[in-house]
Design a protein around this motif. Structure first.
Motif, mmCIF file in Angstrom:
data_model
loop_
_atom_site.group_PDB
_atom_site.id
_atom_site.type_symbol
_atom_site.label_atom_id
_atom_site.label_comp_id
_atom_site.label_asym_id
_atom_site.label_seq_id
_atom_site.Cartn_x
_atom_site.Cartn_y
_atom_site.Cartn_z
ATOM 1 N N LEU B 83 0.834 -1.202 0.000
ATOM 2 C CA LEU B 83 0.000 0.000 0.000
ATOM 3 C C LEU B 83 0.870 1.253 0.000
ATOM 4 N N GLY B 84 1.987 1.197 0.693
ATOM 5 C CA GLY B 84 2.881 2.339 0.816
ATOM 6 C C GLY B 84 3.615 2.703 -0.468
ATOM 7 N N ASP B 85 3.479 1.872 -1.489
ATOM 8 C CA ASP B 85 4.106 2.187 -2.783
ATOM 9 C C ASP B 85 3.247 3.144 -3.594
ATOM 10 N N SER B 86 2.048 3.423 -3.118
ATOM 11 C CA SER B 86 1.186 4.376 -3.808
ATOM 12 C C SER B 86 1.859 5.741 -3.822
ATOM 13 N N ALA B 87 2.071 6.283 -5.008
ATOM 14 C CA ALA B 87 2.815 7.538 -5.134
ATOM 15 C C ALA B 87 2.838 7.973 -6.584
ATOM 16 N N LEU B 88 3.381 9.172 -6.787
ATOM 17 C CA LEU B 88 3.680 9.651 -8.136
ATOM 18 C C LEU B 88 5.135 9.287 -8.430
ATOM 19 N N TYR B 89 5.361 8.580 -9.510
ATOM 20 C CA TYR B 89 6.716 8.173 -9.874
ATOM 21 C C TYR B 89 7.188 9.065 -11.012
ATOM 22 N N LEU B 90 8.248 9.791 -10.740
ATOM 23 C CA LEU B 90 8.771 10.772 -11.679
ATOM 24 C C LEU B 90 10.058 10.279 -12.314
ATOM 25 N N CYS B 91 10.127 10.472 -13.601
ATOM 26 C CA CYS B 91 11.345 10.166 -14.339
ATOM 27 C C CYS B 91 12.009 11.488 -14.696
ATOM 28 N N ALA B 92 13.316 11.527 -14.600
ATOM 29 C CA ALA B 92 14.058 12.733 -14.950
ATOM 30 C C ALA B 92 15.222 12.358 -15.855
ATOM 31 N N SER B 93 15.442 13.144 -16.885
ATOM 32 C CA SER B 93 16.573 12.865 -17.760
ATOM 33 C C SER B 93 17.580 13.995 -17.712
ATOM 34 N N LEU B 95 21.980 15.011 -19.108
ATOM 35 C CA LEU B 95 23.101 14.681 -19.974
ATOM 36 C C LEU B 95 24.360 14.554 -19.131
ATOM 37 N N SER B 96 25.020 13.434 -19.220
ATOM 38 C CA SER B 96 26.268 13.253 -18.488
ATOM 39 C C SER B 96 27.429 13.686 -19.362
ATOM 40 N N GLY B 97 28.593 13.689 -18.827
ATOM 41 C CA GLY B 97 29.767 14.062 -19.604
ATOM 42 C C GLY B 97 30.006 15.556 -19.573
ATOM 43 N N PRO B 98 30.829 16.062 -20.503
ATOM 44 C CA PRO B 98 31.251 17.473 -20.486
ATOM 45 C C PRO B 98 30.082 18.451 -20.518
ATOM 46 N N GLY B 99 28.970 18.049 -21.118
ATOM 47 C CA GLY B 99 27.828 18.954 -21.191
ATOM 48 C C GLY B 99 26.959 18.914 -19.954
ATOM 49 N N ASN B 100 27.425 18.245 -18.952
ATOM 50 C CA ASN B 100 26.635 18.044 -17.739
ATOM 51 C C ASN B 100 26.485 19.338 -16.960
ATOM 52 N N THR B 101 25.255 19.769 -16.776
ATOM 53 C CA THR B 101 25.001 20.971 -15.975
ATOM 54 C C THR B 101 24.282 20.619 -14.689
ATOM 55 N N GLY B 102 23.970 19.370 -14.507
ATOM 56 C CA GLY B 102 23.248 18.960 -13.316
ATOM 57 C C GLY B 102 21.762 19.236 -13.411
ATOM 58 N N GLU B 103 21.320 19.813 -14.511
ATOM 59 C CA GLU B 103 19.900 20.134 -14.629
ATOM 60 C C GLU B 103 19.129 18.900 -15.061
ATOM 61 N N LEU B 104 18.072 18.632 -14.343
ATOM 62 C CA LEU B 104 17.202 17.514 -14.671
ATOM 63 C C LEU B 104 15.933 18.014 -15.334
ATOM 64 N N PHE B 105 15.486 17.289 -16.329
ATOM 65 C CA PHE B 105 14.202 17.562 -16.957
ATOM 66 C C PHE B 105 13.258 16.434 -16.544
ATOM 67 N N PHE B 106 12.143 16.809 -15.941
ATOM 68 C CA PHE B 106 11.212 15.836 -15.401
ATOM 69 C C PHE B 106 10.026 15.607 -16.330
ATOM 70 N N GLY B 107 9.513 14.369 -16.272
ATOM 71 C CA GLY B 107 8.252 14.068 -16.923
ATOM 72 C C GLY B 107 7.103 14.392 -15.981
#
Lengths: 119, 115
Positions: B83-93, B95-107
């Motif tokens: 029951l405790g698994d009931s929740a909103l599950y968010l995916c975030a993408s 870019l790793s590597g040199p272009g990495n800014t740490g910014e996540l884009f969420f669905g």
């Protein structure tokens, strides 16, 4: 361990009022990143700003401004002349720099502040 | 430019069942993170996938597992639902590597209800 505290849970203001959302963080690391995200009713988290721990310069973007103070471990967010469209849940978050993941490390979120702007 | 897309948007399961949630990252992104957001709480980090491997993991039991495919899309699997698994599950993408800014884009998330 890292921790982000957003002591305010709900704030209600009338349109055109200024409002400040508080954020206090805890970490023993010297290199870290702080974020603010906005979550409208649709559920998607919208990125607002990222600051790194070496840059304490305050930032202004239109009606939004952020005040980062390492001395008090705070990263507060002010909306000037609030609008109804600003109504949402706002999250403050922290991530650590890792040589393995770079800046792309997991985020630790606060519990969020529900902002309601009334017309 | 499509952002992060997740499916399904809503689903209802019963205790003990298993669920699979899917995520397609933003175009050009190679890293996918999953977060669980219980009602009235902030998102909590489940794990992160990069180059088809789990790179970081939060404090979640082994019932939570994931996978990343060569096209960078990802799945989150939860077994033996509680029951405790009931929740909103968010995916975030991101870019790793040199272009990495740490910014996540969420669905917009998948809202799971366990009865």
């Amino acid at each position: 361990a890292q921790k982000v505290t957003q002591a305010q849970t709900e704030i209600s203001v009338v349109e055109k009022e200024d409002v400040t959302l508080d954020c206090v963080y805890e970490t023993r690391d010297t290199t870290y990143y702080l974020f603010w995200y906005k979550q409208p009713p649709s559920g998607e988290l919208v990125f607002l700003i990222r600051r790194n721990s070496f840059d304490e310069q305050n930032e202004i973007s239109g009606r939004y401004s952020w005040n980062f103070q390492k001395s008090t471990s705070s990263f507060n967010f002010t909306i000037t002349a609030s609008q109804v469209v600003d109504s949402a849940v706002y999250f403050c978050a922290l991530s650590l720099f890792s040589p393995y993941t770079g800046a792309n490390s997991k985020l630790t979120f606060g519990k969020g502040i529900t902002l309601s702007v009334r017309p | 430019d499509a952002g992060v897309t997740q499916s399904p948007t809503h689903l209802i399961k019963t205790r003990g069942q298993q669920v699979t949630l899917r995520c397609s990252p933003k175009s050009g992104h190679d890293t996918v993170s999953w977060y669980q957001q219980a009602l009235g709480q902030g998102p909590q980090f489940i794990f992160q996938y990069y180059e088809e491997e789990e790179r970081q993991r939060g404090n979640f039991p082994d019932r939570f597992s994931g996978h990343q495919f060569p096209n960078y899309s990802s799945e989150l699997n939860v077994n033996a639902l509680l029951l405790g698994d009931s929740a909103l599950y968010l995916c975030a993408s991101s870019l790793s590597g040199p272009g990495n800014t740490g910014e996540l884009f969420f669905g917009e998330g998948s809202r799971l209800t366990v009865l």
